[in-house]
Design a protein around this motif. Structure first.
Motif, mmCIF file in Angstrom:
data_model
loop_
_atom_site.group_PDB
_atom_site.id
_atom_site.type_symbol
_atom_site.label_atom_id
_atom_site.label_comp_id
_atom_site.label_asym_id
_atom_site.label_seq_id
_atom_site.Cartn_x
_atom_site.Cartn_y
_atom_site.Cartn_z
ATOM 1 N N ASN A 109 40.630 -1.067 6.886
ATOM 2 C CA ASN A 109 41.710 -0.226 7.400
ATOM 3 C C ASN A 109 41.385 1.255 7.213
ATOM 4 O O ASN A 109 41.631 2.073 8.105
ATOM 5 C CB ASN A 109 43.040 -0.561 6.719
ATOM 6 N N LEU A 110 40.829 1.617 6.042
ATOM 7 C CA LEU A 110 40.474 3.019 5.801
ATOM 8 C C LEU A 110 39.345 3.487 6.715
ATOM 9 O O LEU A 110 39.290 4.662 7.080
ATOM 10 C CB LEU A 110 40.070 3.239 4.343
ATOM 11 N N GLU A 111 38.447 2.581 7.070
ATOM 12 C CA GLU A 111 37.389 2.958 8.014
ATOM 13 C C GLU A 111 37.972 3.251 9.390
ATOM 14 O O GLU A 111 37.481 4.112 10.105
ATOM 15 C CB GLU A 111 36.335 1.854 8.112
ATOM 16 N N SER A 112 39.020 2.536 9.733
ATOM 17 C CA SER A 112 39.664 2.704 11.033
ATOM 18 C C SER A 112 40.557 3.948 11.064
ATOM 19 O O SER A 112 40.614 4.655 12.069
ATOM 20 C CB SER A 112 40.484 1.455 11.358
ATOM 21 N N ASP A 113 41.264 4.213 9.970
ATOM 22 C CA ASP A 113 42.164 5.361 9.880
ATOM 23 C C ASP A 113 42.072 5.885 8.452
ATOM 24 O O ASP A 113 42.498 5.213 7.509
ATOM 25 C CB ASP A 113 43.603 4.943 10.208
ATOM 26 N N ALA A 129 40.924 9.425 3.030
ATOM 27 C CA ALA A 129 39.810 8.695 2.428
ATOM 28 C C ALA A 129 38.504 9.185 3.040
ATOM 29 O O ALA A 129 38.374 9.298 4.253
ATOM 30 C CB ALA A 129 39.972 7.199 2.665
ATOM 31 N N ARG A 130 37.545 9.465 2.160
ATOM 32 C CA ARG A 130 36.234 9.912 2.606
ATOM 33 C C ARG A 130 35.199 8.904 2.113
ATOM 34 O O ARG A 130 35.059 8.710 0.904
ATOM 35 C CB ARG A 130 35.954 11.307 2.041
ATOM 36 N N VAL A 163 29.178 -2.752 0.160
ATOM 37 C CA VAL A 163 30.370 -2.434 -0.632
ATOM 38 C C VAL A 163 30.833 -1.041 -0.224
ATOM 39 O O VAL A 163 30.086 -0.068 -0.321
ATOM 40 C CB VAL A 163 30.071 -2.485 -2.144
ATOM 41 N N ARG A 164 32.064 -0.945 0.261
ATOM 42 C CA ARG A 164 32.624 0.340 0.661
ATOM 43 C C ARG A 164 33.141 1.095 -0.561
ATOM 44 O O ARG A 164 33.778 0.501 -1.432
ATOM 45 C CB ARG A 164 33.797 0.146 1.635
ATOM 46 N N VAL A 165 32.863 2.400 -0.600
ATOM 47 C CA VAL A 165 33.298 3.268 -1.688
ATOM 48 C C VAL A 165 33.938 4.493 -1.042
ATOM 49 O O VAL A 165 33.317 5.141 -0.196
ATOM 50 C CB VAL A 165 32.121 3.694 -2.587
ATOM 51 N N PHE A 166 35.186 4.786 -1.431
ATOM 52 C CA PHE A 166 35.922 5.892 -0.838
ATOM 53 C C PHE A 166 36.431 6.850 -1.898
ATOM 54 O O PHE A 166 36.932 6.416 -2.934
ATOM 55 C CB PHE A 166 37.157 5.386 -0.074
ATOM 56 N N ALA A 167 36.340 8.135 -1.599
ATOM 57 C CA ALA A 167 37.035 9.155 -2.381
ATOM 58 C C ALA A 167 38.386 9.364 -1.686
ATOM 59 O O ALA A 167 38.444 9.536 -0.477
ATOM 60 C CB ALA A 167 36.245 10.454 -2.394
#
Length: 174
Positions: A109-113, A129-130, A163-167
């Motif tokens: 979801n964060l990758e999409s928005d 989210a970055r 593995v996705r990692v977001f700030a």
């Protein structure tokens, strides 16, 4: 004031009993069980305590944020209960999904928005989210594994997906 301070979010060192819970959570059986039961049980405890307590915080000294994203397919708000680590001026979240095969929906979801809301107890903040890459990603993953050894174990266990990692950061004022 950074995001963790604004939310009142802080990590405390675990005691011996809580470290034992960490150890159980890093095993395949423990991770499998947690992946299937913890979100539901934690949501119940959060409702009962009016968001003042979570199971990971009680049992493992791992406070939980509520990350509300927009469903990439439904367009509806979706809330995930996640461990976050202070990172720079924001927080970092790691999409290990307890070391399970699938990428967690919140990460997709964060990758999409990239827009989301982070809530912790009574505080709520809009964030962006970055995705982290390179050195920043490596530093965030090392910090995550320092806070909870399961992150390092889960990363080694996961094959066939990134593995996705977001700030999570406050949006820049325009």
């Amino acid at each position: 004031m950074d995001l963790a301070e604004q939310l009142g979010y802080e990590l405390s060192p675990p005691n011996r009993a809580q470290l034992a819970v960490h150890a159980v959570g890093t095993t395949r059986a423990g991770a499998w069980l947690l992946a299937r039961t913890l979100p539901t049980l934690d949501a119940v405890l959060q409702r009962m305590t009016r968001d003042r307590q979570t199971l990971p915080e009680l049992l493992a000294s791992l406070p939980v944020i509520n990350l509300t994203t927009t469903g990439r397919r439904s367009g509806l708000p979706r809330t995930a209960h996640l461990i976050a680590m202070p990172f720079g001026e924001g927080l970092v979240v790691v999409g290990t999904n307890f070391g399970q095969h699938d990428t967690p929906a919140w990460a997709l979801n964060l990758e999409s928005d990239h827009r989301a809301t982070v809530s912790y107890r009574a505080a709520s903040v809009e964030v962006v989210a970055r995705p982290l890459t390179g050195r920043e990603r490596a530093e965030a993953l090392a910090e995550a594994a320092r806070v909870y050894a399961g992150y390092g174990v889960y990363q080694r266990r996961i094959t066939g997906r990134r593995v996705r990692v977001f700030a999570l950061e406050r949006p820049n004022p325009t």
